[in-house]
Design a protein around this motif. Sequence first.
Motif, PDB file in Angstrom:
ATOM      1  N   LEU A   1       0.827  -1.208   0.000  1.00 20.90           N
ATOM      2  CA  LEU A   1       0.000   0.000   0.000  1.00 20.90           C
ATOM      3  C   LEU A   1       0.863   1.261   0.000  1.00 20.90           C
ATOM      4  N   VAL A   2       1.986   1.216   0.708  1.00 22.53           N
ATOM      5  CA  VAL A   2       2.911   2.343   0.671  1.00 22.53           C
ATOM      6  C   VAL A   2       3.464   2.522  -0.739  1.00 22.53           C
ATOM      7  N   LYS A   3       3.826   1.417  -1.394  1.00 21.68           N
ATOM      8  CA  LYS A   3       4.397   1.482  -2.740  1.00 21.68           C
ATOM      9  C   LYS A   3       3.447   2.128  -3.738  1.00 21.68           C
ATOM     10  N   VAL A   4       2.139   1.846  -3.608  1.00 24.00           N
ATOM     11  CA  VAL A   4       1.177   2.388  -4.575  1.00 24.00           C
ATOM     12  C   VAL A   4       0.578   3.711  -4.104  1.00 24.00           C
ATOM     13  N   GLY A   5       1.106   4.268  -3.015  1.00 23.84           N
ATOM     14  CA  GLY A   5       0.664   5.579  -2.559  1.00 23.84           C
ATOM     15  C   GLY A   5      -0.653   5.578  -1.815  1.00 23.84           C
ATOM     16  N   LEU A   6      -0.982   4.466  -1.140  1.00 23.05           N
ATOM     17  CA  LEU A   6      -2.250   4.370  -0.414  1.00 23.05           C
ATOM     18  C   LEU A   6      -2.032   4.070   1.067  1.00 23.05           C
ATOM     19  N   GLU A   7      -0.939   4.553   1.606  1.00 19.00           N
ATOM     20  CA  GLU A   7      -0.690   4.393   3.039  1.00 19.00           C
ATOM     21  C   GLU A   7      -1.813   5.087   3.810  1.00 19.00           C
ATOM     22  N   GLY A   8      -2.352   4.431   4.810  1.00 19.89           N
ATOM     23  CA  GLY A   8      -3.447   5.005   5.580  1.00 19.89           C
ATOM     24  C   GLY A   8      -4.832   4.679   5.047  1.00 19.89           C
ATOM     25  N   TYR A   9      -4.895   3.901   3.948  1.00 18.91           N
ATOM     26  CA  TYR A   9      -6.182   3.538   3.347  1.00 18.91           C
ATOM     27  C   TYR A   9      -6.688   2.170   3.803  1.00 18.91           C
ATOM     28  N   SER A  10      -5.984   1.487   4.678  1.00 25.62           N
ATOM     29  CA  SER A  10      -6.300   0.098   5.015  1.00 25.62           C
ATOM     30  C   SER A  10      -7.750  -0.126   5.405  1.00 25.62           C
ATOM     31  N   ASP A  11      -8.319   0.787   6.190  1.00 24.94           N
ATOM     32  CA  ASP A  11      -9.677   0.592   6.701  1.00 24.94           C
ATOM     33  C   ASP A  11     -10.748   1.218   5.819  1.00 24.94           C
ATOM     34  N   ARG A  12     -10.342   1.845   4.721  1.00 26.99           N
ATOM     35  CA  ARG A  12     -11.325   2.443   3.811  1.00 26.99           C
ATOM     36  C   ARG A  12     -12.110   1.360   3.091  1.00 26.99           C
ATOM     37  N   SER A  13     -13.383   1.621   2.832  1.00 24.57           N
ATOM     38  CA  SER A  13     -14.205   0.709   2.048  1.00 24.57           C
ATOM     39  C   SER A  13     -13.790   0.781   0.576  1.00 24.57           C
ATOM     40  N   PHE A  14     -13.544  -0.379  -0.023  1.00 28.94           N
ATOM     41  CA  PHE A  14     -13.125  -0.427  -1.422  1.00 28.94           C
ATOM     42  C   PHE A  14     -14.152   0.237  -2.338  1.00 28.94           C
ATOM     43  N   SER A  15     -15.434   0.063  -2.019  1.00 27.49           N
ATOM     44  CA  SER A  15     -16.494   0.584  -2.885  1.00 27.49           C
ATOM     45  C   SER A  15     -16.558   2.104  -2.904  1.00 27.49           C
ATOM     46  N   THR A  16     -15.967   2.766  -1.898  1.00 26.29           N
ATOM     47  CA  THR A  16     -16.022   4.236  -1.839  1.00 26.29           C
ATOM     48  C   THR A  16     -14.863   4.896  -2.572  1.00 26.29           C
TER      49      THR A  16
ATOM     50  N   LEU B   1       4.176   2.234 -13.135  1.00 30.00           N
ATOM     51  CA  LEU B   1       5.019   1.543 -14.114  1.00 30.00           C
ATOM     52  C   LEU B   1       6.476   1.500 -13.656  1.00 30.00           C
ATOM     53  N   ASP B   2       6.929   2.529 -12.944  1.00 31.68           N
ATOM     54  CA  ASP B   2       8.272   2.493 -12.358  1.00 31.68           C
ATOM     55  C   ASP B   2       8.384   1.353 -11.340  1.00 31.68           C
ATOM     56  N   ILE B   3       7.356   1.199 -10.510  1.00 31.96           N
ATOM     57  CA  ILE B   3       7.350   0.124  -9.513  1.00 31.96           C
ATOM     58  C   ILE B   3       7.443  -1.232 -10.196  1.00 31.96           C
ATOM     59  N   ILE B   4       6.618  -1.424 -11.222  1.00 33.48           N
ATOM     60  CA  ILE B   4       6.581  -2.719 -11.907  1.00 33.48           C
ATOM     61  C   ILE B   4       7.914  -3.020 -12.569  1.00 33.48           C
ATOM     62  N   ARG B   5       8.516  -2.009 -13.200  1.00 37.22           N
ATOM     63  CA  ARG B   5       9.824  -2.221 -13.828  1.00 37.22           C
ATOM     64  C   ARG B   5      10.865  -2.629 -12.784  1.00 37.22           C
ATOM     65  N   LYS B   6      10.824  -1.996 -11.609  1.00 39.87           N
ATOM     66  CA  LYS B   6      11.833  -2.267 -10.583  1.00 39.87           C
ATOM     67  C   LYS B   6      11.673  -3.648  -9.955  1.00 39.87           C
ATOM     68  N   LEU B   7      10.472  -4.236 -10.073  1.00 40.24           N
ATOM     69  CA  LEU B   7      10.279  -5.586  -9.531  1.00 40.24           C
ATOM     70  C   LEU B   7      11.164  -6.602 -10.231  1.00 40.24           C
ATOM     71  N   GLY B   8      11.428  -6.371 -11.514  1.00 42.29           N
ATOM     72  CA  GLY B   8      12.289  -7.276 -12.272  1.00 42.29           C
ATOM     73  C   GLY B   8      11.647  -8.588 -12.642  1.00 42.29           C
ATOM     74  N   VAL B   9      10.306  -8.685 -12.483  1.00 38.12           N
ATOM     75  CA  VAL B   9       9.626  -9.930 -12.840  1.00 38.12           C
ATOM     76  C   VAL B   9       9.138  -9.850 -14.285  1.00 38.12           C
ATOM     77  N   SER B  10       8.931 -11.005 -14.882  1.00 34.64           N
ATOM     78  CA  SER B  10       8.417 -11.055 -16.247  1.00 34.64           C
ATOM     79  C   SER B  10       7.021 -10.450 -16.265  1.00 34.64           C
ATOM     80  N   THR B  11       6.769  -9.570 -17.231  1.00 34.53           N
ATOM     81  CA  THR B  11       5.506  -8.835 -17.271  1.00 34.53           C
ATOM     82  C   THR B  11       4.968  -8.763 -18.689  1.00 34.53           C
ATOM     83  N   LEU B  12       3.674  -9.028 -18.825  1.00 37.36           N
ATOM     84  CA  LEU B  12       2.974  -8.855 -20.093  1.00 37.36           C
ATOM     85  C   LEU B  12       1.814  -7.915 -19.841  1.00 37.36           C
ATOM     86  N   ALA B  13       1.763  -6.804 -20.579  1.00 34.72           N
ATOM     87  CA  ALA B  13       0.765  -5.774 -20.310  1.00 34.72           C
ATOM     88  C   ALA B  13       0.123  -5.271 -21.594  1.00 34.72           C
ATOM     89  N   ALA B  14      -1.202  -5.180 -21.577  1.00 30.58           N
ATOM     90  CA  ALA B  14      -1.917  -4.458 -22.624  1.00 30.58           C
ATOM     91  C   ALA B  14      -1.925  -2.997 -22.207  1.00 30.58           C
TER      92      ALA B  14
END
Length: 271
Positions: free
Chosen positions: A123-138, A178-191
């Motif tokens: 959650l920190v990596k994707v910029g959502l620190e502090g969102y843990s208790d938020r309702s997904f639907s909102t 996309l920077d995060i995904i590139r830094k993971l170094g895992v094989s990735t296929l993306a549309a």
Amino acid sequence: MKLTVDQLSTTIEQKSIIDQITMFVESGQFVGIIGPNGSGKSTLLKTIYRILRPNAGLVSLNNEDILKFSHKEFARSMAVVAQEGSAPFDFTVEEIVLMGRSPHKRFFERDTLEDAYFTRTALVKVGLEGYSDRSFSTLSGGEKQRVLIARALVQKASFLILDEPTNHLDIHHQLHILDIIRKLGVSTLAAIHDLNLAAAYCDVIYVINEGEIVKHGTPSEVVTRSMLKEIFKVDCTVTTHPITGKLQISYVSEGMYKGSTLSQTPDTTVG
């Protein structure tokens, strides 16, 4: 982890959607699929991650047929961020992300401190620190997309499938994710819908049109003015960014350049 797609064809309601597609993702590569709306990108990805069953051809991970994987084995190997961002029930953000840990757990096994750590970190990596208790639907569309990417991160799979991963995201979060995904170094296929992002982040690009691969190669080999005019029906200039050295596409319409000499410019211009 290496992905091999060999002569893959998928038919939906007796209509051929993708036809004899062959493609490869080498270990650690970031490979993009681009193409017009309705060209078969999502159908191809859904067939690769086993939502749709092909009527011909083979998909393999490290030379093993994906249809032979158990559900848990497959989920430990491949994580998916699909376009659909809805949840059938109202879960919290933390609960949604923790679902990514289920392939690593026994039936009814409780969440561990390690699971909680992976969730907080994602959650920190994707910029959502502090969102843990938020309702997904909102959440907004962009926030939901980042939660689903966090869920894929905690899955700790060796292969990522991303169907329009930057959908709903503003430009800052598009680049950040996309920077995060590139830094993971895992094989990735993306549309990828945004061709400038595809050109900037992909090692290899496949162009799909009317269910067939019509071109593939490095971004500089694939992203050309002639290809965009033929496949996407748009005119443009393709230049090299002075800072990043990546390709940069500038689109134009007849109304924008009427009477100019744009028609005389080459496929790629160094700028």
